[in-house]
Design an enzyme around this catalytic site. Structure first.
Site, mmCIF file in Angstrom:
data_model
loop_
_atom_site.group_PDB
_atom_site.id
_atom_site.type_symbol
_atom_site.label_atom_id
_atom_site.label_comp_id
_atom_site.label_asym_id
_atom_site.label_seq_id
_atom_site.Cartn_x
_atom_site.Cartn_y
_atom_site.Cartn_z
ATOM 1 N N ASP A 70 0.820 -1.213 0.000
ATOM 2 C CA ASP A 70 0.000 0.000 0.000
ATOM 3 C C ASP A 70 0.854 1.263 0.000
ATOM 4 O O ASP A 70 0.523 2.243 -0.673
ATOM 5 C CB ASP A 70 -0.907 -0.002 1.229
ATOM 6 N N ASN A 144 -4.462 9.314 0.976
ATOM 7 C CA ASN A 144 -5.210 8.842 2.145
ATOM 8 C C ASN A 144 -5.584 9.976 3.085
ATOM 9 O O ASN A 144 -6.751 10.266 3.289
ATOM 10 C CB ASN A 144 -4.403 7.796 2.910
ATOM 11 N N ASP A 145 -4.579 10.603 3.692
ATOM 12 C CA ASP A 145 -4.890 11.596 4.710
ATOM 13 C C ASP A 145 -3.702 12.514 4.994
ATOM 14 O O ASP A 145 -2.549 12.204 4.677
ATOM 15 C CB ASP A 145 -5.334 10.918 6.016
ATOM 16 N N ASP A 174 -5.152 15.306 20.708
ATOM 17 C CA ASP A 174 -3.827 14.813 20.322
ATOM 18 C C ASP A 174 -3.515 15.114 18.866
ATOM 19 O O ASP A 174 -2.381 14.932 18.423
ATOM 20 C CB ASP A 174 -3.732 13.298 20.547
ATOM 21 N N THR A 185 -10.761 4.204 5.737
ATOM 22 C CA THR A 185 -10.590 2.934 6.451
ATOM 23 C C THR A 185 -9.214 2.817 7.090
ATOM 24 O O THR A 185 -8.836 1.744 7.549
ATOM 25 C CB THR A 185 -10.800 1.742 5.491
ATOM 26 N N TYR A 187 -6.325 5.467 9.359
ATOM 27 C CA TYR A 187 -6.219 6.111 10.662
ATOM 28 C C TYR A 187 -7.568 6.683 11.098
ATOM 29 O O TYR A 187 -7.943 6.639 12.279
ATOM 30 C CB TYR A 187 -5.167 7.218 10.578
ATOM 31 N N LEU A 189 -10.536 5.508 10.598
ATOM 32 C CA LEU A 189 -11.359 4.444 11.180
ATOM 33 C C LEU A 189 -10.907 4.115 12.601
ATOM 34 O O LEU A 189 -11.724 3.970 13.510
ATOM 35 C CB LEU A 189 -11.279 3.193 10.298
ATOM 36 N N SER A 190 -9.595 4.024 12.806
ATOM 37 C CA SER A 190 -9.065 3.717 14.134
ATOM 38 C C SER A 190 -9.413 4.798 15.146
ATOM 39 O O SER A 190 -9.551 4.521 16.337
ATOM 40 C CB SER A 190 -7.539 3.550 14.065
#
Length: 319
Positions: A70, A144-145, A174, A185, A187, A189-190
């Site tokens: 990935d 992604n982010d 944080d 799906t 970080y 999602l976590s």
């Protein structure tokens, strides 16, 4: 498709055996093939985003075949963000949610690419600029982010979120995750953020461990301009935070009490993924080739789609 570029992460294909296997097969089918072998690891820090922009990709390439995991796909997407070369991933990593071809079905998948037997999807990217009080600007891109997180000691950070010039909220947390539908799906999602259909056009803001009982994710339009302002710390202390683009390109921001630093997310471009029908590939601006019913031998569905399918099925059963 007749013109291919093989983009190989040498850490995943050290002897280039899979690279040569694909090259030889495509050439026997009358295709032209060029190689791009990445010697450095995708997580090695870059001094500037310019180092992530590919300058050696031929303009006549129809598709980039990415060999790795990935992280390699994310790096390839960032390098080709201005070239808009379609991408498809071959899984040589440990998870491979974004790589749709497995080695067991490699040749059949290549045949489908040659026959133009695939479908396109568009995936959006994020462009962020770190604007420091001294006037320096550092730019980065993410499929992604973009994550703002604390750096150094375990202390809460304070920041303000502005959308289109209007104050949205003040946070004590944080950090903050600014994510695309593709990255929902990860970080996001976590951290308790929502699952988003991968082809959707929207931006999700998810705070990381906010010091609050009611602060949750916020969904914004892809055209919105988002500013994350890091003010100076209280009691004469500075705040040190990091901006991470896809977990790779990192910018450290240290803000003294008299200054401030801003991460400005500009309206994104798209990048494209391509998939042999009915499974996947990745590419341009982000167009992605989406899966339909059935399976292509040796391929796996994207994690985004598996999660969304499971959620939809469970929701239908509950009703």
């Amino acid at each position: 498709m007749k013109h291919f570029l093989i983009y190989t992460n040498k850490h995943k294909d050290q002897e280039l055996a899979t690279t040569k296997r694909i090259q030889n097969y495509l050439e026997t089918k009358g295709c032209t093939v060029k190689l791009k072998v990445k010697e450095s690891d995708w997580k090695e820090e870059k001094d500037s985003v310019a180092e992530e922009e590919a300058t050696d990709i031929p303009l006549d390439v129809d598709c980039m075949i990415v060999l790795g995991g990935d992280g390699t796909v994310l790096q390839a997407a960032r390098e080709t963000k201005k070239i808009l070369v379609p991408i498809i991933g071959v899984n040589l990593g440990t998870v491979g949610y974004m790589t749709e071809i497995e080695l067991s079905g490699l040749e059949e998948s290549l045949d489908r690419l040659i026959r133009d037997d695939f479908k396109k999807e568009r995936r959006m990217m994020l462009n962020g600029k770190v604007c420091c009080a001294d006037g320096t600007v550092s730019e980065g891109w993410a499929l992604n982010d973009i994550v703002i997180s604390r750096s150094g000691s375990l202390q809460i950070i304070e920041f303000n979120i502005y959308v289109n010039g209007q104050l949205l909220n003040h946070y004590k947390a944080d950090g903050m995750i600014v994510t695309t539908p593709t990255g929902s799906t990860g970080y996001n999602l976590s951290a308790g953020g929502p699952l988003v259909e991968p082809k959707a056009k929207l931006i999700t803001l998810t705070p990381i461990c906010p010091h609050s009982l009611n602060q949750r994710s916020i969904i914004l339009s892809p055209e919105d301009e988002i500013v994350i302002e890091i003010p100076g710390g209280r009691e004469g202390k500075s705040q040190t935070v990091e901006a991470n683009y896809d977990g790779s390109h990192k910018v450290t921001m240290s803000v003294d009490p008299a200054g401030e630093t801003k991460l400005c997310r500009q309206p994104q471009s798209d990048h494209v993924y391509r998939r042999p029908d009915p499974y996947c590939a990745v590419g341009e601006d982000h167009r992605v080739y989406s899966a339909e019913s059935g399976k292509l031998p040796g391929c796996i569905a994207s994690e985004n789609e598996r999660f969304l399918t499971n959620c939809c099925e469970k929701g239908m059963r509950s009703r």
